[in-house]
Every structure is written in structure tokens, then in C-alpha cells.
Design an enzyme around this catalytic site. Sequence first.
Site, PDB file in Angstrom:
ATOM      1  N   GLY A  52      10.879  -7.420   4.300  1.00  0.00           N
ATOM      2  CA  GLY A  52      10.029  -8.428   3.662  1.00  0.00           C
ATOM      3  C   GLY A  52      10.753  -9.560   2.952  1.00  0.00           C
ATOM      4  N   GLU A 107      13.477  -9.234  -3.880  1.00  0.00           N
ATOM      5  CA  GLU A 107      12.367  -8.536  -3.214  1.00  0.00           C
ATOM      6  C   GLU A 107      11.196  -9.484  -2.994  1.00  0.00           C
ATOM      7  OE1 GLU A 107      11.389  -6.606  -1.221  1.00  0.00           O
ATOM      8  OE2 GLU A 107      10.700  -4.684  -1.972  1.00  0.00           O
ATOM      9  N   ASP A 108      10.404  -9.183  -1.984  1.00  0.00           N
ATOM     10  CA  ASP A 108       9.258 -10.047  -1.671  1.00  0.00           C
ATOM     11  C   ASP A 108       8.122  -9.894  -2.674  1.00  0.00           C
ATOM     12  OD1 ASP A 108       8.679  -7.468  -0.807  1.00  0.00           O
ATOM     13  OD2 ASP A 108       8.030  -8.031   1.193  1.00  0.00           O
ATOM     14  N   ASP A 111       4.270  -4.433  -5.926  1.00  0.00           N
ATOM     15  CA  ASP A 111       2.887  -4.011  -5.736  1.00  0.00           C
ATOM     16  C   ASP A 111       2.645  -2.801  -6.648  1.00  0.00           C
ATOM     17  OD1 ASP A 111       0.359  -4.032  -4.439  1.00  0.00           O
ATOM     18  OD2 ASP A 111       1.034  -2.582  -2.967  1.00  0.00           O
ATOM     19  N   LYS A 139       1.906  -8.418  -8.114  1.00  0.00           N
ATOM     20  CA  LYS A 139       0.475  -8.086  -8.184  1.00  0.00           C
ATOM     21  C   LYS A 139       0.312  -7.052  -9.297  1.00  0.00           C
ATOM     22  CE  LYS A 139      -0.277  -7.089  -3.655  1.00  0.00           C
ATOM     23  NZ  LYS A 139      -1.009  -6.853  -2.382  1.00  0.00           N
ATOM     24  N   PHE A 160      -4.338  -8.893  -0.290  1.00  0.00           N
ATOM     25  CA  PHE A 160      -3.278  -8.573   0.660  1.00  0.00           C
ATOM     26  C   PHE A 160      -2.805  -9.904   1.223  1.00  0.00           C
ATOM     27  CE2 PHE A 160      -1.066  -7.236   4.410  1.00  0.00           C
ATOM     28  CZ  PHE A 160      -0.353  -6.151   3.916  1.00  0.00           C
ATOM     29  N   VAL A 161      -1.527 -10.175   1.052  1.00  0.00           N
ATOM     30  CA  VAL A 161      -1.002 -11.478   1.451  1.00  0.00           C
ATOM     31  C   VAL A 161      -0.006 -11.368   2.609  1.00  0.00           C
ATOM     32  CG1 VAL A 161      -1.406 -12.659  -0.744  1.00  0.00           C
ATOM     33  CG2 VAL A 161       0.725 -11.390  -0.412  1.00  0.00           C
ATOM     34  N   ASP A 167       4.364  -9.233   5.860  1.00  0.00           N
ATOM     35  CA  ASP A 167       3.712  -8.972   7.142  1.00  0.00           C
ATOM     36  C   ASP A 167       2.399  -8.225   7.022  1.00  0.00           C
ATOM     37  OD1 ASP A 167       5.018  -6.529   6.268  1.00  0.00           O
ATOM     38  OD2 ASP A 167       4.449  -5.730   8.238  1.00  0.00           O
ATOM     39  N   ARG A 173       5.150 -12.783   9.460  1.00  0.00           N
ATOM     40  CA  ARG A 173       6.292 -12.971   8.559  1.00  0.00           C
ATOM     41  C   ARG A 173       6.813 -14.410   8.618  1.00  0.00           C
ATOM     42  NH1 ARG A 173       8.094  -7.955   6.635  1.00  0.00           N
ATOM     43  NH2 ARG A 173       7.975  -6.204   8.070  1.00  0.00           N
TER      44      ARG A 173
HETATM   45  P1  IMP Z   1       5.439  -1.059  -3.803  1.00  0.00           P
HETATM   46  O1  IMP Z   1       6.452   0.028  -3.683  1.00  0.00           O
HETATM   47  O2  IMP Z   1       4.029  -0.536  -3.739  1.00  0.00           O
HETATM   48  O3  IMP Z   1       5.632  -1.985  -4.966  1.00  0.00           O
HETATM   49  O4  IMP Z   1       5.499  -1.832  -2.448  1.00  0.00           O
HETATM   50  C1  IMP Z   1       6.238  -2.904  -2.207  1.00  0.00           C
HETATM   51  C2  IMP Z   1       6.219  -3.187  -0.716  1.00  0.00           C
HETATM   52  O5  IMP Z   1       4.892  -3.081  -0.145  1.00  0.00           O
HETATM   53  C3  IMP Z   1       6.636  -4.626  -0.523  1.00  0.00           C
HETATM   54  O6  IMP Z   1       8.026  -4.707  -0.398  1.00  0.00           O
HETATM   55  C4  IMP Z   1       5.888  -5.002   0.726  1.00  0.00           C
HETATM   56  O7  IMP Z   1       6.658  -4.696   1.857  1.00  0.00           O
HETATM   57  C5  IMP Z   1       4.646  -4.154   0.741  1.00  0.00           C
HETATM   58  N1  IMP Z   1       3.469  -4.911   0.254  1.00  0.00           N
HETATM   59  C6  IMP Z   1       2.823  -4.768  -0.909  1.00  0.00           C
HETATM   60  N2  IMP Z   1       1.801  -5.644  -1.026  1.00  0.00           N
HETATM   61  C7  IMP Z   1       1.811  -6.389   0.098  1.00  0.00           C
HETATM   62  C8  IMP Z   1       1.001  -7.482   0.578  1.00  0.00           C
HETATM   63  O8  IMP Z   1       0.046  -7.981  -0.057  1.00  0.00           O
HETATM   64  N3  IMP Z   1       1.332  -7.969   1.804  1.00  0.00           N
HETATM   65  C9  IMP Z   1       2.349  -7.480   2.557  1.00  0.00           C
HETATM   66  N4  IMP Z   1       3.139  -6.472   2.139  1.00  0.00           N
HETATM   67  C10 IMP Z   1       2.871  -5.923   0.926  1.00  0.00           C
HETATM   68 MG    MG Z   2       9.211  -5.001   1.601  1.00  0.00          MG
END
Ligand code: IMP
Ligand code: MG
Length: 185
Positions: A52, A107-108, A111, A139, A160-161, A167, A173
Amino acid sequence: MNKELAIQKYNEKIKRVIITEEEIKQAIKKAGEEIDASYDGRPILLISILNGAYVFLSDLSRAITVPSEIAFMRVKSYYQGTESSGKVTVLMDVDRDLSNYHVIVVEDIVDTGRTLKDVCALLKERNPLSLKVVALLDKPDRRIVDFNADKVLFTIPDFFVIGYGLDCDEYYRNLPYIAEYDSSK
Ligand code: IMP
Ligand code: MG
């Protein structure tokens, strides 16, 4: 399905642009200047979490003018229930000795926070000179574990973006902006 219809369906899922290419560009320029100012002269290693963050790293690394290196990492985070396990499986590891660097994880999106919480715990064990996290998006409404990035470029609602590295099933992407994904169609 014919080719035209498939492409039409692909494009229809891009509901609306929430962060434009220009807004991303400006925010990255500012983030680069901040990194320049606070790390000047020190060995920086930017670690991008694949897949990402590849676009963000590409632009952020070029907004930094002080000496810096880049590296990539690919991880899988496992967890039980709502808690982070604190354990990540490293699918592709960083090829540098972190004790020589001020590490900035790129990091992208943050979440639930699980991935970054686990990645940071793992990287800390390798004794970097310092460790910071810069995330393009945050988020906060979705957070499950206690984690906050040191620097966030944009805080967004629980959408969801897609785009700019993010992606949906590996598609989108390459969009140059961040858009809300339409899962209703
Ligand atoms: P976390 O461990 O739940 O914080 O997840 C982070 C990962 O989930 C990110 O690096 C993304 O790859 C994916 N992710 C979370 N939200 C989104 C979204 O809205 N769009 C696309 N990928 C997301
Ligand atoms: Mg990621």
C-alpha cells in the site's frame, strides 16, 4: 462481460474523489520539509510497508532533500478477537541493520492500528537510533488497538478508500488521488 462494460463497472466504483492529487502533493511537500528540518545530517532510513505505501514512499522520499535511504518490508499481522497479538509474520524483511539508523516507517493508512502497532514492536527490538511513523491517512473511528502515528497527512472518516497506493482487491492502486470506493454497485 465485454471489455467496455468491464471498464465501465471498474470506473463506476470510484464514487468520489476525497483528496485530490494537488492536495496530496502539497501535504507531502510540507512533510518532506519537516523531515528535512528535524533529521538534518542524521542517517535516515525510510521503511515502506508493501504494497500500500509504495506510491507514498516514492513521493515522500523525493520531497526529502537531506541524505536518506529507503527499504521495504512486507508483513502479515495475526490477531485474535479484537486484540493485536503483538506478533507479525515478516514476508519480506528490511535488509539493513537498524541500529545505524533513525527509522521512519512510511505507511498508507492507520485503520484498526494492528499492523503498525505490531510492526513498531518488532522494529523496536532491533534498536534503531529512533523510530517514528508517518502515515498518509488515518481513520481514527476504526481504531481497535492503542496506536497513533507520529505524523498523519490526512484524517478521514470511516470510508473505504482507494487510490494513491490503496487497493480494493489489488485494483485502483494507480489512481493519482484518494477516492471513496462504492461497494453498493
Ligand atoms: P490496520 O492493521 O487495520 O491498521 O490495517 C492497515 C492496512 O489495512 C493498511 O495498510 C491497508 O492496507 C488496509 N486498509 C485499511 N483501510 C483501508 C482502506 O480504506 N482502503 C484500502 N486499504 C485499507
Ligand atoms: Mg498496507
